[in-house]
Scaffold this motif. Structure first.
Motif, PDB file in Angstrom:
ATOM      1  N   PRO A 177       4.960   7.509   0.239  1.00 21.47           N
ATOM      2  CA  PRO A 177       5.228   8.947   0.382  1.00 21.47           C
ATOM      3  C   PRO A 177       4.923   9.423   1.802  1.00 21.47           C
ATOM      4  CG  PRO A 177       3.932   8.493  -1.599  1.00 21.47           C
ATOM      5  CD  PRO A 177       3.962   7.223  -0.802  1.00 21.47           C
ATOM      6  N   VAL A 178       5.605  10.491   2.214  1.00 20.09           N
ATOM      7  CA  VAL A 178       5.448  11.019   3.572  1.00 20.09           C
ATOM      8  C   VAL A 178       4.647  12.319   3.524  1.00 20.09           C
ATOM      9  CG1 VAL A 178       6.672  11.925   5.587  1.00 20.09           C
ATOM     10  CG2 VAL A 178       7.606   9.968   4.326  1.00 20.09           C
ATOM     11  N   PRO A 179       3.539  12.416   4.278  1.00 24.50           N
ATOM     12  CA  PRO A 179       2.753  13.652   4.266  1.00 24.50           C
ATOM     13  C   PRO A 179       3.408  14.738   5.118  1.00 24.50           C
ATOM     14  CG  PRO A 179       1.752  12.037   5.745  1.00 24.50           C
ATOM     15  CD  PRO A 179       2.926  11.351   5.093  1.00 24.50           C
ATOM     16  N   ILE A 180       3.502  15.941   4.555  1.00 20.74           N
ATOM     17  CA  ILE A 180       4.009  17.116   5.268  1.00 20.74           C
ATOM     18  C   ILE A 180       3.130  18.292   4.872  1.00 20.74           C
ATOM     19  CG2 ILE A 180       5.948  18.680   5.683  1.00 20.74           C
ATOM     20  CD1 ILE A 180       7.849  16.458   4.916  1.00 20.74           C
ATOM     21  N   GLU A 181       2.369  18.819   5.829  1.00 18.72           N
ATOM     22  CA  GLU A 181       1.501  19.984   5.619  1.00 18.72           C
ATOM     23  C   GLU A 181       0.596  19.813   4.399  1.00 18.72           C
ATOM     24  OE1 GLU A 181       3.932  23.447   5.518  1.00 18.72           O
ATOM     25  OE2 GLU A 181       4.469  23.335   7.636  1.00 18.72           O
ATOM     26  N   GLY A 182      -0.042  18.652   4.300  1.00 18.87           N
ATOM     27  CA  GLY A 182      -1.024  18.435   3.253  1.00 18.87           C
ATOM     28  C   GLY A 182      -0.473  17.993   1.914  1.00 18.87           C
ATOM     29  N   GLN A 183       0.837  17.971   1.756  1.00 25.36           N
ATOM     30  CA  GLN A 183       1.473  17.500   0.534  1.00 25.36           C
ATOM     31  C   GLN A 183       2.243  16.207   0.825  1.00 25.36           C
ATOM     32  OE1 GLN A 183       1.311  19.064  -2.610  1.00 25.36           O
ATOM     33  NE2 GLN A 183      -0.227  20.398  -1.655  1.00 25.36           N
ATOM     34  N   TYR A 184       2.522  15.441  -0.235  1.00 20.21           N
ATOM     35  CA  TYR A 184       3.240  14.178  -0.064  1.00 20.21           C
ATOM     36  C   TYR A 184       4.608  14.266  -0.731  1.00 20.21           C
ATOM     37  CZ  TYR A 184      -0.918  11.975   1.840  1.00 20.21           C
ATOM     38  OH  TYR A 184      -1.978  11.642   2.646  1.00 20.21           O
ATOM     39  N   TYR A 185       5.609  13.724  -0.017  1.00 20.67           N
ATOM     40  CA  TYR A 185       6.991  13.865  -0.490  1.00 20.67           C
ATOM     41  C   TYR A 185       7.710  12.517  -0.486  1.00 20.67           C
ATOM     42  CZ  TYR A 185       6.146  18.838   0.185  1.00 20.67           C
ATOM     43  OH  TYR A 185       5.631  20.111   0.115  1.00 20.67           O
ATOM     44  N   VAL A 186       8.680  12.412  -1.401  1.00 24.95           N
ATOM     45  CA  VAL A 186       9.506  11.208  -1.505  1.00 24.95           C
ATOM     46  C   VAL A 186      10.975  11.615  -1.559  1.00 24.95           C
ATOM     47  CG1 VAL A 186       7.725   9.826  -2.622  1.00 24.95           C
ATOM     48  CG2 VAL A 186       9.279  11.203  -4.032  1.00 24.95           C
ATOM     49  N   ASP A 187      11.806  10.624  -1.789  1.00 23.25           N
ATOM     50  CA  ASP A 187      13.268  10.769  -1.812  1.00 23.25           C
ATOM     51  C   ASP A 187      13.713  11.968  -2.656  1.00 23.25           C
ATOM     52  OD1 ASP A 187      16.016  10.420  -2.025  1.00 23.25           O
ATOM     53  OD2 ASP A 187      15.885   8.253  -2.236  1.00 23.25           O
ATOM     54  N   GLY A 188      14.520  12.845  -2.041  1.00 20.49           N
ATOM     55  CA  GLY A 188      15.051  13.991  -2.773  1.00 20.49           C
ATOM     56  C   GLY A 188      15.956  13.600  -3.916  1.00 20.49           C
TER      57      GLY A 188
ATOM     58  N   LYS B 167       0.846  -1.182   0.000  1.00 23.68           N
ATOM     59  CA  LYS B 167       0.000   0.000   0.000  1.00 23.68           C
ATOM     60  C   LYS B 167       0.888   1.241   0.000  1.00 23.68           C
ATOM     61  CE  LYS B 167      -3.775   2.321   2.445  1.00 23.68           C
ATOM     62  NZ  LYS B 167      -4.653   2.323   3.647  1.00 23.68           N
ATOM     63  N   GLY B 168       1.051   1.841  -1.165  1.00 21.10           N
ATOM     64  CA  GLY B 168       1.905   3.022  -1.285  1.00 21.10           C
ATOM     65  C   GLY B 168       3.374   2.693  -1.393  1.00 21.10           C
ATOM     66  N   GLY B 169       3.748   1.487  -1.035  1.00 18.08           N
ATOM     67  CA  GLY B 169       5.140   1.039  -1.072  1.00 18.08           C
ATOM     68  C   GLY B 169       5.213  -0.391  -0.586  1.00 18.08           C
TER      69      GLY B 169
ATOM     70  N   SER C  84      17.270  19.335   4.437  1.00 15.29           N
ATOM     71  CA  SER C  84      16.948  17.998   3.953  1.00 15.29           C
ATOM     72  C   SER C  84      16.201  18.130   2.629  1.00 15.29           C
ATOM     73  CB  SER C  84      16.079  17.260   4.984  1.00 15.29           C
ATOM     74  OG  SER C  84      15.774  15.963   4.547  1.00 15.29           O
ATOM     75  N   VAL C  85      16.749  17.563   1.570  1.00 13.10           N
ATOM     76  CA  VAL C  85      16.174  17.726   0.240  1.00 13.10           C
ATOM     77  C   VAL C  85      15.143  16.636  -0.017  1.00 13.10           C
ATOM     78  CG1 VAL C  85      16.667  17.819  -2.236  1.00 13.10           C
ATOM     79  CG2 VAL C  85      18.260  18.841  -0.600  1.00 13.10           C
ATOM     80  N   ILE C  86      13.922  17.054  -0.400  1.00 13.94           N
ATOM     81  CA  ILE C  86      12.812  16.137  -0.654  1.00 13.94           C
ATOM     82  C   ILE C  86      12.161  16.507  -1.980  1.00 13.94           C
ATOM     83  CG2 ILE C  86      12.413  15.683   1.787  1.00 13.94           C
ATOM     84  CD1 ILE C  86      10.187  17.719   1.779  1.00 13.94           C
ATOM     85  N   THR C  87      11.318  15.613  -2.509  1.00 12.39           N
ATOM     86  CA  THR C  87      10.653  15.840  -3.795  1.00 12.39           C
ATOM     87  C   THR C  87       9.146  15.734  -3.614  1.00 12.39           C
ATOM     88  OG1 THR C  87      12.531  14.845  -4.962  1.00 12.39           O
ATOM     89  CG2 THR C  87      10.484  15.087  -6.188  1.00 12.39           C
ATOM     90  N   ASN C  88       8.418  16.730  -4.077  1.00 12.82           N
ATOM     91  CA  ASN C  88       6.958  16.697  -4.041  1.00 12.82           C
ATOM     92  C   ASN C  88       6.480  15.676  -5.058  1.00 12.82           C
ATOM     93  OD1 ASN C  88       4.138  17.350  -4.686  1.00 12.82           O
ATOM     94  ND2 ASN C  88       4.456  19.171  -3.418  1.00 12.82           N
ATOM     95  N   VAL C  89       5.778  14.654  -4.588  1.00 11.61           N
ATOM     96  CA  VAL C  89       5.418  13.545  -5.464  1.00 11.61           C
ATOM     97  C   VAL C  89       4.357  13.945  -6.487  1.00 11.61           C
ATOM     98  CG1 VAL C  89       3.532  12.559  -4.093  1.00 11.61           C
ATOM     99  CG2 VAL C  89       5.025  11.050  -5.400  1.00 11.61           C
ATOM    100  N   LYS C  90       3.628  15.025  -6.248  1.00 16.83           N
ATOM    101  CA  LYS C  90       2.583  15.469  -7.175  1.00 16.83           C
ATOM    102  C   LYS C  90       3.131  16.408  -8.238  1.00 16.83           C
ATOM    103  CE  LYS C  90      -1.941  17.766  -7.312  1.00 16.83           C
ATOM    104  NZ  LYS C  90      -3.017  18.409  -6.501  1.00 16.83           N
ATOM    105  N   THR C  91       3.959  17.366  -7.823  1.00 17.39           N
ATOM    106  CA  THR C  91       4.449  18.383  -8.754  1.00 17.39           C
ATOM    107  C   THR C  91       5.857  18.111  -9.266  1.00 17.39           C
ATOM    108  OG1 THR C  91       5.398  19.765  -6.991  1.00 17.39           O
ATOM    109  CG2 THR C  91       3.056  20.085  -7.526  1.00 17.39           C
TER     110      THR C  91
END
Length: 557
Positions: free
Chosen positions: A187-198, A122-124, A153-160
């Protein structure tokens, strides 16, 4: 750390000048300007040195060695930027951990204890919530603003697809997002957005250090290179395409670095967490090899800079042990998702394979239930079992087993404990059958090298008949002719040859008989963490026909 000397100048208001004439004011202002100039003669602002630690999973442990090389050569660290594993190492150093502290954490940690397979996915494939708890405890629940050294810490927005250099909020959450490889971790939720490996957009974010005001940038790239390529493999071709994309972004952003360090880990798998010590050493050697270049970059900004060796004090061994114990125990007690897992295990009684299914975690908590079918020589056996385990390695299991020739089921149970990292002790009891009870201990990896491992097993057995107690000692060696391990996308595989001796001594005669074991086997670690070992062995006894056995050892999630 080297500090910039500053002169404190107090500017007096006009009404405070003791002289009222214009000529006196000119003289006064001239003296003021001269004073400011004199205070700054010979003063050079020390360059702000940024260290950028790239992604690379297990290969990223080499960052620890690089930090040690910088300390020993007096190169201060004023800013840290990290991606993926580089983000983990950078966060710990920014929080005050010493190089030696991080070396101890890395060599003693079993990451498999902190990540859970998600079955069904589920998601991963693996959840990292327990790893985030562990890191948060080590980091003492600090936010980015509370760190000793500024860290991004460098992260990537999974949507944009947008790259973010996170510098706000809880550090452990930012690190968790930075290491969440898509497909492997959710993906990890942060302030309503989801992020993955930078690393998906910026594996070596030297540009971030430049944007944050670093004057000298030292970047570490633990990139992977394939020794051989099988172009007939679909997975290999897809993996190469992903590498090219990531490397393209890395080359675009790494150009901001003054010095780029590439440790000699390019042919090692990202899953090889068993090579921590080797990775750290190679990172250290790579740092030393380019130390003259690093110092030249610093001196280009400040020719008077003095390189004074230092060492971040970190925590005492007692403090570190207390913190890591608290982190592990707390993470182990977090709720885990319900799992339905197929099993391929080894029957403790007859040393023959069993297949089955286990339901564990979720609403069951520390308990699990399941079913197994035993592949016995003459007839199959079936059993249902109930098991319990705790985070300290203590396990108990009770089972009811039926066989065609039996009128009533046999009842039994076993208790096992992990006395040390590679030492297990097991007690087994059965109310019906050949074996009444057995006490066993096994020490794997008693002595190890790159090409061999020495194991030692011992059993004390009491049969149900009037036969005496039986003591068995089984030293064995696994010989690995092929090194390093072969990487097959999601697993590390290493075949070996097997040589063993088995000494059996009855308690009444004390006459020892010996048999020999020869065979082949293979170690397999899924994602470099979960071990599954299969072995085919031929046992040769005096005055008896050879006996073939299949031995399987699997991990219990």
């Amino acid at each position: 750390m080297r500090k910039v000397r500053r002169c404190k100048i107090t500017i007096l208001r006009k009404n405070y000048f003791p002289f009222r004439s214009s000529s006196c004011r000119v003289v006064g202002l001239t003296l003021l300007v001269f004073t400011i100039f004199a205070c700054n003669i010979g003063v050079h602002a020390s360059p702000r040195i940024g260290v950028v630690l790239g992604g690379g999973a297990a290969r990223g442990f080499s960052h620890i060695g690089l930090l040690q090389a910088l300390e020993e050569n007096g190169v201060p660290i004023d800013l840290l930027v990290g991606t993926s594993m580089g983000s983990i190492i950078a966060s710990l150093y920014a929080a005050g951990y010493s190089v030696n502290n991080m070396r101890q954490i890395a060599t003693q940690l079993d990451i498999a204890e902190l990540v859970d397979p998600i079955i069904p996915p589920k998601g991963g494939l693996i959840t990292s919530s327990r790893l985030q708890f562990y890191l948060d405890t080590l980091l003492q629940h600090k936010t980015f603003a509370e760190l000793d050294i500024p860290f991004y810490s460098v992260i990537t927005n999974v949507k944009t697809g947008e790259e973010i250099a996170l510098h706000d909020g809880l550090v452990s959450v930012g690190v968790q997002a930075s290491m969440s490889i898509p497909g492997l971790f959710p993906p990890v939720p942060i302030e309503g957005q989801y992020y993955v490996d930078g690393g998906m957009k910026n594996a070596v974010p030297a540009n971030v250090a430049k944007q944050q005001g670093a004057d000298v940038i030292i970047a570490v790239n633990v990139k992977k290179e394939a020794e051989s390529i099988n172009h007939d493999s679909l997975m290999t071709n897809l993996e190469l395409v992903l590498w090219f994309m990531i490397e393209g972004y890395a080359q675009m952003n790494i150009s901001a670095a003054d010095v780029v360090i590439i440790p000699d880990v390019k042919h090692d798998s990202y899953m090889d967490f068993q090579k921590v010590g080797s990775f750290i050493e190679r990172g250290y050697l790579a740092g030393l090899a380019q130390m003259d270049e690093i110092k030249a970059a610093v001196l280009a900004h400040d020719p008077t800079f003095q390189f004074i060796p230092y060492a971040q004090p970190g925590f005492t061994d007692l403090e570190l042990a207390s913190t890591t114990r608290l982190a592990i125990s707390g993470a182990s007690r977090l709720p885990r998702p319900l799992q339905i897992i197929p099993e391929l295990t080894l029957d403790t009684l007859d040393q023959l394979p069993q297949i089955g299914v286990r339901i564990s975690h979720g609403f069951l908590g520390p308990y699990s239930i399941g079913y197994r079918y035993g592949l016995h020589r003459l007839e199959g056996s079936q059993e249902i079992f109930w098991a319990w385990s705790n985070p300290d390695g203590l396990k108990a299991e009770f089972f009811a087993r039926t066989q065609t020739a039996q009128d009533t089921p046999a009842l039994g149970g076993k208790v096992s404990a992990r006395a040390a990292k590679d030492l297990n002790v097991t007690a087994l009891y059965l109310n019906k059958g050949k074996v009444h009870w057995r006490l066993s201990s096994a020490r794997t990896g008693l002595a190890t090298s790159q090409y061999a491992k020495f194991d030692l097993m011992a059993h004390l057995t009491k049969q149900r008949t009037a036969a005496p107690y039986e003591i068995t000692v089984n030293p064995a060696m696994r010989i690995f002719p092929f090194a390093p391990k072969a990487s097959l996308q999601t697993a590390l595989i290493q075949p070996y040859g097997y040589v063993g001796l088995r000494f059996t001594t009855p308690s009444d005669t004390l006459k020892t008989t010996a048999s020999y074991e020869l065979g082949v086997g293979s170690e397999c670690r899924f994602f470099g963490l979960y071990p599954v070992e299969t072995r085919v062995v031929c046992e040769l006894k005096p005055d008896a026909a050879p006996q073939w056995m299949v031995k399987i050892q699997t991990v219990e999630f």
